[in-house]
Design an enzyme around this catalytic site. Structure first.
Site, PDB file in Angstrom:
ATOM      1  N   HIS A 127     -95.550 -24.601   1.712  1.00 38.23           N
ATOM      2  CA  HIS A 127     -94.664 -25.407   2.545  1.00 38.23           C
ATOM      3  C   HIS A 127     -95.037 -25.220   4.011  1.00 38.23           C
ATOM      4  O   HIS A 127     -95.195 -24.087   4.478  1.00 38.23           O
ATOM      5  CB  HIS A 127     -93.208 -25.008   2.300  1.00 38.23           C
ATOM      6  CG  HIS A 127     -92.699 -25.459   0.970  1.00 38.23           C
ATOM      7  ND1 HIS A 127     -93.368 -26.353   0.188  1.00 38.23           N
ATOM      8  CD2 HIS A 127     -91.583 -25.123   0.283  1.00 38.23           C
ATOM      9  CE1 HIS A 127     -92.686 -26.558  -0.922  1.00 38.23           C
ATOM     10  NE2 HIS A 127     -91.598 -25.821  -0.898  1.00 38.23           N
ATOM     11  N   LYS A 150     -79.085 -28.746   3.091  1.00 36.29           N
ATOM     12  CA  LYS A 150     -79.203 -30.004   3.826  1.00 36.29           C
ATOM     13  C   LYS A 150     -78.110 -30.979   3.402  1.00 36.29           C
ATOM     14  O   LYS A 150     -77.587 -31.747   4.209  1.00 36.29           O
ATOM     15  CB  LYS A 150     -80.584 -30.619   3.592  1.00 36.29           C
ATOM     16  CG  LYS A 150     -80.821 -31.935   4.334  1.00 36.29           C
ATOM     17  CD  LYS A 150     -82.289 -32.295   4.362  1.00 36.29           C
ATOM     18  CE  LYS A 150     -82.785 -32.696   2.994  1.00 36.29           C
ATOM     19  NZ  LYS A 150     -82.342 -34.035   2.589  1.00 36.29           N
TER      20      LYS A 150
END
Length: 901
Positions: A158, A550
């Site tokens: 990532h 999120k």
């Protein structure tokens, strides 16, 4: 609101002055030395005027924090420079942060070594954990816990490491020279030479481009991760086992080990294809081959080194064991030329001969010389243990259980594959693939899915099942999503289908809530039943921290994840399943980051059970595994926490606190989620976020091979954004919203009697005392507030307000700043701290010292971002210069704030 900002600015100035006064002399000396050398390099290359401008900005941002000048005056100074000058200044501050980070790492290493006096175990060490286990558990219980111990870090690609590999290696060379310079036994000439080399390497760092000119491909990411293995992990892991072995009993190194190899590294790099079309079956194959090349080279070198040292003669130590003698005779029959050569080089040194023969076989394995190669790591272990047993029998236990035992531990840990490569793909991709197969029209995407499964089979044939068997299904919604993978495996390979352990990944709030029901459905899948029977009823489940945070905000996501852990632990107990929870945590606080050992101790009772698996991402890999001493400390801290979290006493205390404060936590979570959604789901929010942050431009940093968003065009909702750029962009704005937003509203609601929302005002009610009790007694709640406090400490209200103003939505900007003020105030009231990070002096010092210099880069970034967001067309060359300035500042802010993604 202006008065609040003024008070906070004054408080920040006081806190920074306090932090500066607390800087240890050794650290201050290193920072001063490196800073002076950088200043000299800047002046030599860019002239004294450049250095003067750097100093002007440095002094101006410090004065702004002291309220001696306004941020408007600083912004005007920055605006008065040509863009090219801004680029040079951004480079200067970025290099400075690299050097400060290095100085702090050196100080941390010196501190660790100074604390390790041997008089008492270090806090959070394996020795201390074993001492507590002896106090809490019986001998049989403790033995079972140690036998079941597992720590599985999984490296991922990532893209949160903003530094180029060339920059990282330059910093490592500077680190080596700083060590030489500070070595206490160096003479004047040696010290002078180290000083010269420091200046040379800092000069090279200054001249090295900070930005990548080409986008990384997945194999670049694989090779980058190999640096952590080559430079740190291979040598550190056996030392961890030695630490545990020494804690478990006296005589470590002269007896059979009491500690077993409990660390197993995994990797998604080259295997994670969810949303990344660049990861193909060919890439997966090459990733495994690269890993194998590195580990076999390391094993060959270690075996050769140890073999050459085993110079004990049979004339003094006695003959080898009959088993080893027979093995040497068989080797002479199978490979007479090699055996003769070794006997000539090491006459009457049978153990030396044997290990050098083993090293030759490892080399043949790497070269694919099938006549001499090992077929599996088990065959290599058998040969190493034969040598170990023979040495012990001849009266040489130190040679048997010293370095040779380290080599055995390395083979047990890394095998011939180094890290288990895990494949990940989205559940919808599998569903579409099965539909296409049923219709008879197979697309390239579906063919790639089938090719991936065939590649897993090839890897298992070449390196064994351990090398690649886990297949993670992201956005798992039902047991059917798991069954789909097994069905695709039958289509791909028929009777030669690979062994697969399909791992569900639960990411959204709804999916976390339904996770136990999905596992119940999985028990009805024949392939799952077979794997449970073959693997001792082991099962793995992955929990996604990034997407849940999120979606729900940090507070609600934390409680939702805790509830899922508790329910899954209960489900496993009821169904006689040995469950391992795989925690998909990021480096940043908005993605489940924070100190890993504290996170372990905050897990739901019964959910650890001696096993902990977690992702290690981006900049976290090199922060935790870039230096052997720091890597050793990190792994010990996590492992000790895993052991302690698995004891009945800790589980009982956690369960009691969770039950006592359950309703309180629900009130915090519900109100915080409402506040969070009221902002992030408001019409126009995604577009506003794109304007106030460098979200669009972050994709140009070429941080990794994976696209920054799902689909094309500007984001229309949070679902279009991946969690990493979401967090990374907010860090750049100095808001750090994903790490704290909504928590203040949640805490305020929890102070109200009966959980009622306040009608007017924002003053806490009588529930404040209960919140303070929860903070003291419940590790989960303490971890939530401590992480939020860290995120708030990295937020700068004045700078943040300037970014938020770029979006042309004062309502959104006011909403964010009001929640920040509320959250900051209530976090301090609940924790009882007079200032942020009051109880974490080292981190507080680091943040306070960095902040003004991050401010400098933020002003440069704001100058570029404002111009790029302004109405009207920009000339192509002007746009290019502004984007360069913006991206350099992004890189520098990432270096200054560190865990940004």
């Amino acid at each position: 609101m202006a008065a609040t900002a003024a008070k906070q600015a004054q408080r920040s100035a006081t806190e920074r002055h306090s932090a500066v006064s607390e800087v240890p002399d050794e650290l201050r000396a290193d920072v001063r030395l490196l800073g002076e050398l950088l200043g000299r390099v800047i002046a030599e290359d860019g002239g004294p005027d450049l250095l003067a401008d750097v100093e002007r900005l440095r002094k101006a941002v410090i004065a702004a924090r002291r309220r001696e000048v306004s941020v408007d005056e600083v912004a005007a100074m920055v605006a008065g420079w040509p863009v090219e000058r801004g680029v040079q200044i951004a480079r200067a501050f970025t290099c400075y942060f690299h050097l400060v980070n290095l100085a702090e790492e050196h100080y941390r290493i010196r501190t660790l070594r100074a604390r390790d006096t041997g008089e008492a175990p270090l806090p959070e060490s394996l020795a201390q954990a074993v001492g507590e286990l002896r106090h809490d558990l019986g001998a049989d219980e403790m033995a079972r816990l140690i036998a079941d111990l597992e720590f599985r870090p999984v490296l991922t690609a990532h893209p949160t490491e903003a530094r180029r590999r060339a920059v990282v290696t330059a910093i490592q060379r500077i680190s080596t020279q700083l060590t030489e310079y500070n070595a206490p036994d160096r003479g004047a000439q040696e010290r002078s030479e180290a000083h010269r080399r420091l200046l040379e390497e800092i000069d090279l760092l200054w001249r090295t481009a900070q930005l990548r000119h080409t986008k990384l491909d997945p194999l670049d990411e694989v090779r980058t991760a190999m640096a952590a293995f080559d430079e740190t992990l291979f040598r550190t892991v056996p030392r961890i086992y030695r630490s545990l072995d020494a804690a478990l009993g006296e005589g470590s190194g002269t007896r059979e080990p009491l500690a077993r190899a409990f660390i197993r590294y995994g990797s998604w790099i080259g295997g994670d294809r969810d949303g990344n079309p660049n990861v193909t079956s060919r890439v997966t194959r090459e990733a495994v081959l690269i890993q194998a090349e590195h580990v076999l080279t390391a094993l060959e070198n270690a075996t050769t080194r140890i073999g050459r040292t085993l110079t004990a003669s049979a004339a003094f130590g006695g003959p080898p064991s009959p088993e080893l003698r027979d093995a040497l005779a068989a080797a002479a029959d199978d490979h007479p030329e090699l055996a003769t050569e070794l006997a000539t080089r090491a006459p009457r040194e049978p153990h030396r001969q044997w290990l050098l023969y083993v090293a030759a076989r490892i080399a043949a394995t790497r070269r694919r010389d099938l006549d001499l190669a090992y077929r599996s790591p088990d065959d290599l272990l058998r040969d190493l243990r034969a040598c170990q047993a023979s040495l012990a029998a001849t009266g040489a236990p130190r040679q048997a259980y010293g370095e040779l035992q380290h080599l055995i531990w390395q083979v047990e840990t890394f095998g011939f594959h180094l890290a288990e490569l895990e494949v990940r793909q989205h559940s919808q991709v599998h569903a579409r693939a099965l539909a296409e197969i049923a219709e008879g029209r197979v697309s390239e995407v579906t063919e790639e899915v089938l090719a991936t499964i065939r590649m897993i089979a090839w890897i298992q044939e070449r390196f064994g099942v351990r090398a690649c068997s886990r297949y993670v299904v992201s956005f798992t919604r039902s047991a059917g999503d798991i069954a789909a993978v097994y069905e695709l495996a039958r289509h791909a390979a028929g009777s030669r289908a690979p062994v697969l352990d399909v791992v569900p990944l639960f990411e959204s709030g709804e999916d976390l809530a339904n996770s136990a029901d999905v596992l119940t459905g999985m028990l009805g899948i024949p392939a799952v039943q077979e794997r449970l029977a073959a693997g001792g009823r082991r099962m793995e489940v992955m929990l996604g921290y990034s997407d849940s945070a999120k979606e729900l905000g940090p507070a609600a996501a934390t409680l939702k994840l805790y509830d899922a852990q508790a329910e899954l632990a209960g489900w496993a107990l009821a169904n006689d399943v040995r469950l391992t929870l795989f925690h998909g945590r990021g480096g940043a606080l908005g993605r489940g980051g924070g100190p890993a050992n504290r996170a372990v101790l905050a897990q739901a009772p019964g959910s650890v059970a001696g096993r902990f698996k977690v992702t290690e991402q981006g900049e976290v890999i090199f922060a935790r595994y870039g230096h052997p001493a720091i890597a050793h400390r990190h792994i010990e801290q996590v492992t000790s926490a895993v052991l302690l979290a698995s004891t009945p006493s800790v589980e009982a205390r956690t369960a009691e606190a969770a039950a006592r404060y359950r309703l309180l936590a629900e009130r915090v979570a519900a109100a915080s989620e409402r506040a969070y959604r009221s902002l992030t789901e408001a019409p126009g929010f995604p577009e506003w976020f794109g304007l106030v942050s460098p979200l669009e431009e972050i994709g140009s940093l070429r941080l990794g091979s994976r696209p920054a968003r799902r689909g094309l065009g500007a984001p229309r909702s949070l679902d279009d954004l991946r969690a990493i750029p979401w967090v990374f962009a907010w860090a750049q704005t100095r808001v750090n919203l994903p790490g704290w937003y909504g928590l203040g509203s949640g805490l305020l609601a929890a102070t109200r009697t009966g959980g009622q929302e306040p009608e007017n005002g924002t003053e806490p009610g009588p529930g404040l005392a209960e919140l303070r009790q929860a903070y003291r007694e419940w590790p989960l709640f303490a971890s939530l507030l401590d992480n939020a406090e860290m995120s708030l400490a990295k937020t700068d209200r004045q700078i943040a307000a300037r970014y938020l103003a770029l979006g042309g939505r004062p309502d959104f900007a006011d909403q964010v700043l009001a929640e920040y003020d509320l959250t900051r105030r209530l976090v301090l009231e609940v924790t009882g701290h007079s200032r942020l990070l009051e109880s974490r002096r080292v981190l507080s010092r680091a943040v306070q010292l960095r902040d003004p210099y991050v401010d400098a880069l933020s002003h440069l970034q704001l100058r570029a971002l404002s111009a790029l967001r302004a109405e009207g067309e920009l000339a192509a060359d002007e746009r290019e210069r502004l984007e360069t300035l913006l991206l350099l500042s992004v890189n520098g802010v990432a270096a200054g704030l560190q865990n940004t993604g």
